[in-house]
Design an enzyme around this catalytic site. Structure first.
Site, mmCIF file in Angstrom:
data_model
loop_
_atom_site.group_PDB
_atom_site.id
_atom_site.type_symbol
_atom_site.label_atom_id
_atom_site.label_comp_id
_atom_site.label_asym_id
_atom_site.label_seq_id
_atom_site.Cartn_x
_atom_site.Cartn_y
_atom_site.Cartn_z
ATOM 1 N N ASP A 49 -0.118 4.949 0.342
ATOM 2 C CA ASP A 49 -0.075 5.249 1.766
ATOM 3 C C ASP A 49 0.216 6.752 1.843
ATOM 4 O OD1 ASP A 49 0.511 5.069 4.587
ATOM 5 O OD2 ASP A 49 2.610 5.186 4.010
ATOM 6 N N ASP A 98 3.018 -1.148 6.373
ATOM 7 C CA ASP A 98 2.541 -1.297 4.989
ATOM 8 C C ASP A 98 2.767 -2.707 4.446
ATOM 9 O OD1 ASP A 98 1.581 1.319 4.477
ATOM 10 O OD2 ASP A 98 3.636 2.021 4.336
#
Length: 752
Positions: free
Chosen positions: A441, A641
């Site tokens: 990420d 996430d």
């Protein structure tokens, strides 16, 4: 009577397991209990983890373990977090040391007299001249019986009932082997007429030495197993025992169990932080190496969070307790490490299945060996048959097979915890080794996660501090993240901000104001289009190629500076990406940024694959798209996430992230340093390599030595394996496996 509902797995300590076939039997018994959906038994931790589908009586589980021939006790949380379940290894080691001493004391005379007579003829003649043979045999019988039925009684007590239940295990092999040698020798001593004269030999020394050597092996194994759990013991020792708490305006020292959320606790230099909390007064540097593996103390001021068990190195401070008892980070770490250590890799389940059939197969092989030698062997054929059958029983070592995987997992996950990497599930050790792509990420993982002033490009007529002070004075009136970053940069530079008047905000374009009488305008190129940008065209192009969008500042209607506020890249990110490439892995970045910005950052870091303009809901699809390159590990830190961490083959959460991300992950990096990704991969590869070494040794040893023990080399080379050598080799094989696992304690963390 305890009842448990389905979603909380329960842990049960099990006594009496000695090899992988015990593990398979206990699992089989537990799975037969109604309501049990899964049961995993670990030989190294001597523990079962049972998952239930409905409210099930714990007594039913304990009865199932008892029926299989072992003793189970349910683990309480109290026991789990304060004792970490490894103290019984110390007790085992103490009991075994005593039993080894007793066995050795009684075995030594038998061994020296009998083997000495075999090897040195004058001693044989001297001994028989001093003592009649019958008296000597009776002396051997007494000493060997003490060895077998006092310290060696454990083998018979467990081995024969298991054999009669049709579920023979490790102890059954020892009891059969040593028992057969002792029984035959006893017949020769007291009823020699029952055996042919040419076969009247005694094997008391073999029986005694077998038991003694196997006890020595068990003792060394218990010592090694104690060391295997050291990582958790060390974490438990990190816990503070007391805390100085403010109560009714006074500081009083309380046991840590009496601290409650909201208490204010005072910490002096050199003291441990008692529980998790937030600093309310004072400042200091705190050594957090026990949770992050990082050696440098971390600066703490009012508002900073502190973690229980860490060490205050310099100043004094007070903090308010936010988490106590089992909720503290240290308690959670201990719980995670214990769960990982009690887990089972896919490879272990195969090993357990093989070893379940291994012991009955060895007993069958020993019987065949005895029959073949009795029929086809040279005289004394019965004696050859007996000795070789005993050698087959003794040499076979399912202990080493059973310990090969769990001991490596215990040491590997423990060492990982010391380096700031928590494997929440032991399976991720095996899965991480097979990963081909590491996807990150962007925001908060590769980058700092908050905007900061990265570029201030000036016109020649202005100075850095002059522009920054004027711009920051205006932006101090705004709540925008860009404004906050500019003000923070001015504060860091120690600049004094002037008096602001005539502040006006132009929605979506910028702001204007006067600072100490000077007109300051800040905004986009569109907002300031009436000014001359020709001096800044080269800078604008360069920034665009880097994926950066500047805002501009004009002072007294003259363009003064291009300002870039961006989420800056973490210092370690580039080195981590390079190190992953050196490990032979591909890298990817998943970002919500526009493609140009995302690709510019990826170029800067050397990342292979970019998935840009990805909405949080689409991260799972992005992970799936990367699967074409191989198994994917995903590194993230935010709430958005969590689905991607769950979807990836291995989800790695950065420990500074949210609870949701950490709960969805397989691996947690404490402290938030991306170097932890490299440490996790290093530990995973080292542990799997160690497990394969152990399995190769355990299986290879049996494949090679069982046929030798059966006598296959005798017709061609005249070589037979003495049961005593077999006992020594068997004891050593377990010690080798546990000792080899200890090498994982020396795995070094990655330095960049």
């Amino acid at each position: 009577m305890n009842e448990h509902v389905h979603n909380k797995p329960i842990s049960i300590d099990i006594e009496g397991m000695t090899c992988a076939s015990c593990v398979a039997r206990v699992e089989k018994s537990l799975l037969k209990v109604p309501g049990v959906t899964s049961a995993s038994v670990n030989l190294a931790t001597e523990r079962a983890t049972v998952q239930l589908s409905d409210a099930t009586d714990t007594d039913a589980l304990l009865k199932a373990i008892d029926k299989a021939g072992y003793k189970g006790t349910e683990r309480s949380d109290e026991h789990q977090h304060h004792h970490a379940g490894h103290t019984h290894h110390d007790e085992d080691a103490a009991v075994l040391r005593r039993d080894v001493a007793i066995a050795a004391a009684f075995t030594l005379p038998v061994f020296v007299l009998e083997m000495g007579s075999h090897l040195y003829m004058p001693m044989h003649h001297w001994l028989l001249g001093m003592v009649p043979q019958q008296a000597l045999y009776i002396f051997y019988f007494v000493l060997t019986s003490i060895v077998l039925f006092v310290p060696g009684w454990r083998f018979f007590k467990i081995g024969f009932p298991a054999l009669f239940r049709g579920a023979p295990e490790m102890n059954s092999l020892v009891a059969l082997g040593a028992g057969a040698a002792w029984a035959y020798s006893t017949v020769v001593t007291f009823a020699p007429q029952l055996v042919p004269s040419e076969t009247q030999f005694v094997y008391f020394e073999a029986a005694a030495v077998i038991v003694t050597l196997i006890l020595v092996g068990r003792w060394l194994e218990a010592l090694s197993k104690g060391r295997t759990g050291e990582a958790i013991q060390r974490l438990v020792r990190e816990q503070a025992k007391t805390a100085r708490v403010e109560r009714d305006g006074k500081l009083i020292e309380l046991p840590i169990e009496q601290v409650v959320v909201g208490d204010v606790i005072a910490v002096r230099p050199g003291e441990k932080v008692a529980v998790d909390g937030e600093i309310t007064d004072g400042s200091s540097h705190v050594d957090e190496s026990m949770i992050s593996g990082e050696p440098l103390p971390v600066s703490k001021t009012i508002g900073s969070s502190v973690v229980g068990g860490t060490l205050n190195t310099s100043g004094s401070f007070s903090f308010r307790a936010t988490k106590v008892g089992g909720d503290t980070m240290l308690a959670q770490i201990i719980r995670m490490v214990e769960e990982a250590q009690g887990g089972k890799l896919p490879i272990q389940q195969v090993v357990d299945q093989i070893t379940m059939w291994f012991v009955p197969a060895v007993i069958g092989l020993a019987i065949i060996t005895a029959i073949v030698w009795a029929i086809f062997g040279p005289e004394p054929a019965y004696v050859f048959g007996l000795v070789n059958a005993v050698a087959v029983l003794i040499i076979a070592c399912p202990c080493a097979m059973g310990l090969a995987t769990p001991t490596s997992i215990m040491v590997g996950t423990g060492r990982a915890a010391e380096l700031g990497v928590l494997f929440r599930k032991s399976e991720s050790l095996q899965q991480l080794r097979d990963v081909a792509v590491v996807a990150f990420d962007k925001t908060g993982t590769l980058t700092q996660g908050k905007p900061a002033l990265t570029d201030l490009i000036l016109d020649d007529d202005f100075t850095h501090d002059e522009v920054l002070a004027l711009v920051a004075a205006v932006e101090a009136k705004s709540e925008h993240p860009i404004a906050t970053a500019i003000v923070a940069a001015a504060e860091k530079a120690g600049l004094a901000l002037g008096k602001v008047t005539d502040f006006a905000s132009h929605a979506g374009n910028g702001v204007t104001a006067r600072v100490d009488g000077r007109l300051v305008s800040i905004g986009s190129q569109r907002h300031l289009k009436h000014l001359d940008f020709s001096d800044f065209n080269a800078a604008i192009d360069k920034l665009a190629n880097e994926g950066k969008t500047p805002v501009f500042a004009a002072i007294d209607d003259k363009l003064a500076a291009a300002i870039v506020v961006a989420d800056s890249i973490k210092p370690s990110s580039k080195a981590v990406i390079a190190a992953l490439h050196a490990m032979g892995l591909k890298t990817a970045m998943i970002s919500g940024d526009n493609r140009r910005t995302a690709e510019a950052i990826a170029r800067q870091l050397g990342i292979d694959e970019v998935r840009a303009e990805v909405l949080p809901a689409d991260k799972v699809a992005a992970i799936k798209s990367l699967r074409g390159l191989g198994k994917v590990a995903y590194v993230g830190d935010g709430i958005n996430d969590a689905p991607a961490l769950a979807e990836a083959d291995v989800g790695i959460a950065v420990g500074t992230g949210t609870d949701a991300a950490i709960e969805s992950a397989d691996v947690v990096l404490l402290g938030g340093d991306l170097k932890g990704v490299l440490n996790a991969l290093t530990i995973s590869r080292a542990t799997m390599k160690n497990i394969w070494e152990n399995l190769f040794w355990a299986f290879g040893y049996n494949v090679l030595l069982i046929p030798v023990a059966a006598g296959v080399l005798y017709p061609a080379f005249g070589i037979l394996l003495n049961p005593m050598i077999g006992a020594g080799a068997m004891a050593l094989s377990s010690v080798f496996v546990v000792g080899n696992a200890q090498r994982l304690r020396a795995v070094k963390g990655v330095t960049l």
